[in-house]
Design an enzyme around this catalytic site. Structure first.
Site, PDB file in Angstrom:
ATOM      1  N   THR A 184       0.804  -1.234   0.000  1.00 23.86           N
ATOM      2  CA  THR A 184       0.000   0.000   0.000  1.00 23.86           C
ATOM      3  C   THR A 184       0.834   1.281   0.000  1.00 23.86           C
ATOM      4  O   THR A 184       0.275   2.359   0.150  1.00 23.86           O
ATOM      5  CB  THR A 184      -0.915   0.058   1.240  1.00 23.86           C
ATOM      6  N   ASP A 220      -0.500  -5.116   3.440  1.00 22.74           N
ATOM      7  CA  ASP A 220       0.669  -4.578   4.150  1.00 22.74           C
ATOM      8  C   ASP A 220       0.661  -3.056   4.077  1.00 22.74           C
ATOM      9  O   ASP A 220       0.619  -2.468   3.004  1.00 22.74           O
ATOM     10  CB  ASP A 220       1.964  -5.097   3.498  1.00 22.74           C
ATOM     11  N   TYR A 245       3.684   5.481   5.540  1.00 22.53           N
ATOM     12  CA  TYR A 245       3.151   5.664   4.193  1.00 22.53           C
ATOM     13  C   TYR A 245       2.155   6.809   4.192  1.00 22.53           C
ATOM     14  O   TYR A 245       1.077   6.720   4.783  1.00 22.53           O
ATOM     15  CB  TYR A 245       2.493   4.386   3.654  1.00 22.53           C
ATOM     16  N   GLN A 296      10.150  -9.117   6.698  1.00 23.93           N
ATOM     17  CA  GLN A 296       9.851  -8.399   5.449  1.00 23.93           C
ATOM     18  C   GLN A 296      11.138  -7.774   4.900  1.00 23.93           C
ATOM     19  O   GLN A 296      11.765  -6.951   5.569  1.00 23.93           O
ATOM     20  CB  GLN A 296       8.797  -7.306   5.675  1.00 23.93           C
ATOM     21  N   TYR A 315       9.118  -7.473  -0.322  1.00 27.00           N
ATOM     22  CA  TYR A 315       8.621  -6.161  -0.776  1.00 27.00           C
ATOM     23  C   TYR A 315       9.308  -5.724  -2.063  1.00 27.00           C
ATOM     24  O   TYR A 315      10.354  -6.268  -2.421  1.00 27.00           O
ATOM     25  CB  TYR A 315       8.674  -5.112   0.330  1.00 27.00           C
ATOM     26  N   LEU A 360       8.138  -6.484  -7.761  1.00 27.10           N
ATOM     27  CA  LEU A 360       8.227  -6.207  -9.201  1.00 27.10           C
ATOM     28  C   LEU A 360       9.300  -5.157  -9.465  1.00 27.10           C
ATOM     29  O   LEU A 360       9.273  -4.457 -10.475  1.00 27.10           O
ATOM     30  CB  LEU A 360       6.854  -5.764  -9.729  1.00 27.10           C
ATOM     31  N   ARG A 364       9.763  -2.355  -8.286  1.00 25.40           N
ATOM     32  CA  ARG A 364       9.132  -1.027  -8.444  1.00 25.40           C
ATOM     33  C   ARG A 364       8.828  -0.737  -9.908  1.00 25.40           C
ATOM     34  O   ARG A 364       8.988   0.382 -10.379  1.00 25.40           O
ATOM     35  CB  ARG A 364      10.020   0.069  -7.846  1.00 25.40           C
TER      36      ARG A 364
END
Ligand code: NAP
Length: 371
Positions: A20, A50, A55, A166, A194, A197, A199
């Site tokens: 997220t 997550d 964030y 993580q 995490y 991809l 980013r």
């Protein structure tokens, strides 16, 4: 396909989760869109959600709370506490603030976002265990830790509550494969991967991506799906991709069902073998950016108040601890310096301070290696 149930886990979860971070600002229609996507993700079986207080300064947690308000029991809700909240009482305060923003009575997984180099991990874990005892948190997780820190945490009273670690894990960053990942497998800890991809940086223009395209075509899948299937290859990694697109969400969820052959996996492994080399710190240019230090004096001063700051981290590095390599690319515009820093703005300066600029830093080379 779902992740094997951990002995201490109360809920079976989907093999691929939802991240997220980033691009969640804007309020209004942007929030509505994020909420719809999160709920669609749940419908599709991506039940691990997550998030983190950092964030969008708590806004991501608030949006997640709105998305899950009437579907809380369907989700496995994971959040974190920031390094500047690593003291025992701050861990508790941070989790209580998360609970309010998330509009829930419990957090399924409370994770260390990044350990603070000046706060003993055992102190943070003490606060986390208290939250479990109070029923506010069900499981505990580590994040951005060295293998030594994970081993240390397993020996504390938090050990039996630890469910996950993580770390960054993608085809472009495989640094955890040598130590953290085997340790997680040994102790049956989930590895929440995490930036799975990279980013969005697994570019079709990279010659290595041809292997992925060819495998994808054979499976009637997209390249992103093959990447996620590779991460899920033995059930010990739970990737948490982030997507703002409905089509991508559907693709990501469906990737869990793709079974790559041993040969597919070997070809991907070999095409994306990690290119890590020691690079002289003077050969790296740090480009300016948001809260980035471009000189040693700025890094020492830490005027942006980064936590941990370069000086904090330098002590750990001098003692032999390095979380992971920095990322660089060949700087084609500069005739004198060879590499441009892509990731690791604090780690780079911490390394320079720790070794007084005299020791090459381990770096992953992205893109084409040589000019
Ligand atoms: P990521 O998931 O590797 O990449 C996100 C990018 O991939 C977005 O641009 C997204 O674009 C694109 N994408 C997603 N699905 C796709 C698909 N099927 N096909 C093509 N492109 C696709 O990177 P991330 O956001 O850095 O990491 C994911 C999550 O990990 C975060 O949201 C956060 O929860 C967590 N994280 C944790 C830490 C930590 O320190 N613990 C650090 C970073 C991230 P669209 O929106 O267009 O789909």
């Amino acid at each position: 396909m779902s992740l094997p149930l951990h002995a201490s886990c109360h809920l079976e979860v989907g093999a691929i989760g939802q991240g997220t971070a980033l691009e969640w600002t804007g309020g209004g229609t942007r929030d509505t869109h994020c909420i719809q996507n999160l709920r669609l993700g749940l419908d599709l079986g991506m039940t691990v959600v997550d998030t983190a207080p950092i964030y969008e300064n708590g806004h991501a947690e608030a949006v997640v709370g709105r998305a899950l308000v009437d579907r809380r029991t369907e989700a496995f809700l994971a959040t974190k506490f920031s390094p500047d909240a690593s003291r025992r009482k701050d861990v508790i305060r941070s989790a209580e603030e998360s609970l309010r923003r998330l509009q829930t009575d419990w957090i399924d997984l409370l994770q260390v976002h990044w350990p603070h180099p000046s706060v003993p991990l055992s102190e943070s874990l003490e606060g986390m265990v208290e939250l479990v005892e109070q029923g506010k948190v069900r499981h505990l997780g580590l994040g951005n830790c060295t293998a030594a820190q994970i081993s240390e945490a397993l020996q504390t009273p938090a050990g039996p509550h630890l469910l996950s670690v993580q770390q960054e894990y993608s085809l472009l960053d495989r640094s955890i494969e040598s130590d953290v990942l085997p340790l997680c497998r040994e102790h049956q800890l989930w590895l929440l991967g995490y930036s799975p991809l990279a980013r969005g940086k697994i570019a079709p223009s990279d010659p290595r991506a041809e292997v992925l395209s060819e495998i994808a075509a054979r499976h009637g899948a997209s390249v992103a799906q093959v990447v996620l299937a590779w991460l899920c290859r033995d059930g010990s990694v739970l990737p948490i991709p982030r997507s703002g697109s409905e089509n991508h969400l559907r693709e990501n969820a469906a990737a869990a069902a793709i079974e790559l052959s041993t040969e597919d996996i070997a070809r991907i492994d070999s095409a994306y073998a990690m290119r890590m080399i020691p690079v002289a710190t003077d050969d790296i240019v740090v480009p300016p950016g948001d809260r980035v230090y471009t000189t040693l004096a700025e890094a020492r001063e830490n005027r942006f108040g980064l936590v941990p700051g370069p000086v904090d981290l330098a002590d750990k590095i001098a003692a032999g601890e390095m979380l992971k390599p920095i990322k660089v690319e060949v700087d084609r515009d500069d005739p004198h310096r060879r590499y441009r820093l892509l990731e690791g703005r604090v780690r780079y300066w911490a390394w320079v301070i720790a070794h007084e600029g005299n020791r090459p830093i381990p770096a992953v080379i992205e893109g084409r290696e040589e000019c």
